[in-house]
Design a protein around this motif. Sequence first.
Motif, mmCIF file in Angstrom:
data_model
loop_
_atom_site.group_PDB
_atom_site.id
_atom_site.type_symbol
_atom_site.label_atom_id
_atom_site.label_comp_id
_atom_site.label_asym_id
_atom_site.label_seq_id
_atom_site.Cartn_x
_atom_site.Cartn_y
_atom_site.Cartn_z
ATOM 1 N N MET A 1 0.857 -1.183 0.000
ATOM 2 C CA MET A 1 0.000 0.000 0.000
ATOM 3 C C MET A 1 0.897 1.238 0.000
ATOM 4 S SD MET A 1 -2.602 1.280 2.986
ATOM 5 C CE MET A 1 -4.089 0.413 2.522
ATOM 6 N N PRO A 2 0.516 2.282 -0.725
ATOM 7 C CA PRO A 2 1.320 3.513 -0.696
ATOM 8 C C PRO A 2 1.479 4.045 0.732
ATOM 9 C CG PRO A 2 -0.318 3.606 -2.432
ATOM 10 C CD PRO A 2 -0.623 2.382 -1.617
ATOM 11 N N ARG A 3 2.686 4.539 1.027
ATOM 12 C CA ARG A 3 2.993 5.000 2.378
ATOM 13 C C ARG A 3 2.043 6.085 2.871
ATOM 14 N NH1 ARG A 3 8.585 5.902 1.048
ATOM 15 N NH2 ARG A 3 8.909 3.842 0.267
ATOM 16 N N LYS A 4 1.681 7.030 1.989
ATOM 17 C CA LYS A 4 0.807 8.125 2.423
ATOM 18 C C LYS A 4 -0.527 7.576 2.926
ATOM 19 C CE LYS A 4 -1.543 12.281 0.855
ATOM 20 N NZ LYS A 4 -1.834 13.143 -0.284
ATOM 21 N N GLU A 5 -1.114 6.636 2.197
ATOM 22 C CA GLU A 5 -2.390 6.046 2.623
ATOM 23 C C GLU A 5 -2.223 5.285 3.939
ATOM 24 O OE1 GLU A 5 -4.146 3.667 -0.455
ATOM 25 O OE2 GLU A 5 -3.964 5.283 -1.919
ATOM 26 N N LYS A 6 -1.112 4.585 4.051
ATOM 27 C CA LYS A 6 -0.847 3.801 5.262
ATOM 28 C C LYS A 6 -0.698 4.729 6.473
ATOM 29 C CE LYS A 6 1.775 0.296 4.548
ATOM 30 N NZ LYS A 6 2.820 -0.719 4.386
ATOM 31 N N PHE A 7 0.124 5.766 6.337
ATOM 32 C CA PHE A 7 0.316 6.710 7.437
ATOM 33 C C PHE A 7 -1.004 7.388 7.813
ATOM 34 C CE2 PHE A 7 4.982 7.332 6.090
ATOM 35 C CZ PHE A 7 5.446 6.495 7.081
ATOM 36 N N ALA A 8 -1.763 7.833 6.807
ATOM 37 C CA ALA A 8 -3.021 8.531 7.080
ATOM 38 C C ALA A 8 -3.983 7.629 7.850
ATOM 39 C CB ALA A 8 -3.655 9.012 5.775
ATOM 40 N N TYR A 9 -4.051 6.368 7.471
ATOM 41 C CA TYR A 9 -4.924 5.428 8.175
ATOM 42 C C TYR A 9 -4.480 5.273 9.633
ATOM 43 C CZ TYR A 9 -7.552 1.290 9.460
ATOM 44 O OH TYR A 9 -8.396 0.419 10.096
ATOM 45 N N ILE A 10 -3.186 5.105 9.839
ATOM 46 C CA ILE A 10 -2.662 4.936 11.201
ATOM 47 C C ILE A 10 -3.005 6.152 12.061
ATOM 48 C CG2 ILE A 10 -0.533 4.840 12.575
ATOM 49 C CD1 ILE A 10 0.605 3.043 10.252
ATOM 50 N N PHE A 11 -2.770 7.349 11.521
ATOM 51 C CA PHE A 11 -3.034 8.560 12.300
ATOM 52 C C PHE A 11 -4.517 8.720 12.616
ATOM 53 C CE2 PHE A 11 0.941 10.264 10.115
ATOM 54 C CZ PHE A 11 1.748 9.900 11.178
ATOM 55 N N GLU A 12 -5.371 8.447 11.616
ATOM 56 C CA GLU A 12 -6.807 8.662 11.823
ATOM 57 C C GLU A 12 -7.466 7.531 12.615
ATOM 58 O OE1 GLU A 12 -10.931 9.479 9.305
ATOM 59 O OE2 GLU A 12 -9.023 9.330 8.220
ATOM 60 N N HIS A 13 -7.222 6.297 12.227
ATOM 61 C CA HIS A 13 -7.989 5.187 12.786
ATOM 62 C C HIS A 13 -7.334 4.497 13.988
ATOM 63 C CE1 HIS A 13 -10.914 5.409 9.553
ATOM 64 N NE2 HIS A 13 -9.893 5.605 8.741
ATOM 65 N N ILE A 14 -6.026 4.576 14.095
ATOM 66 C CA ILE A 14 -5.360 3.921 15.225
ATOM 67 C C ILE A 14 -5.023 4.946 16.310
ATOM 68 C CG2 ILE A 14 -3.345 2.576 15.955
ATOM 69 C CD1 ILE A 14 -3.400 1.247 13.169
#
Length: 172
Positions: free
Chosen positions: A12-25
């Motif tokens: 998965m692209p890093r930007k999408e991965k980071f954004a998910y971690i920040f928002e959902h985790i």
Amino acid sequence: EVREYAHSTIGMPRKEKFAYIFEHIIGWDKKASIKQAEAYVEESLKIYKPILAEANLVAGVRDFFQNTSNLKFVCSAAHLSEVEDHLYGHNLTPFLLDWYSTTDKAEVLSMLKRKFDTEVIFWGDTMPDYEAAKKADVHFIGVVLPGIERPFKEMGLPVIKEFSTPKKLLKL
């Protein structure tokens, strides 16, 4: 939880991965998560670019690129500068018609299929690669890398560990 998510989303692209971690985790709001993800991607480029530029090729890939006459493209979720550093660093660009850095590989695969009006075979090493091929309705061959488990074979998909027999590969 972050480590588990990161490992489950390889490809998965890093930007999408980071954004998910920040928002959902972590629980930040979406706007702050996206902004922070963009900053992290820029910082990660400083770390990953030199490593990825010199990363080893999958065995036989250079021979495959040089000695097959079919059109060849690279489609990656990695940042464009990382892709280009790797391709130029290994002198692979003369064998490629083009290369793409995208968050939507299925869109690129569909476009190539339409543009060249031909069958497309997508070689990939992650589940998002397989999912993109499936969505774009193109052939998929799983590349199994040492030490990395993927369920491609169990799914009944063609699998290779190296590109050492180009003519055989094109018959898969």
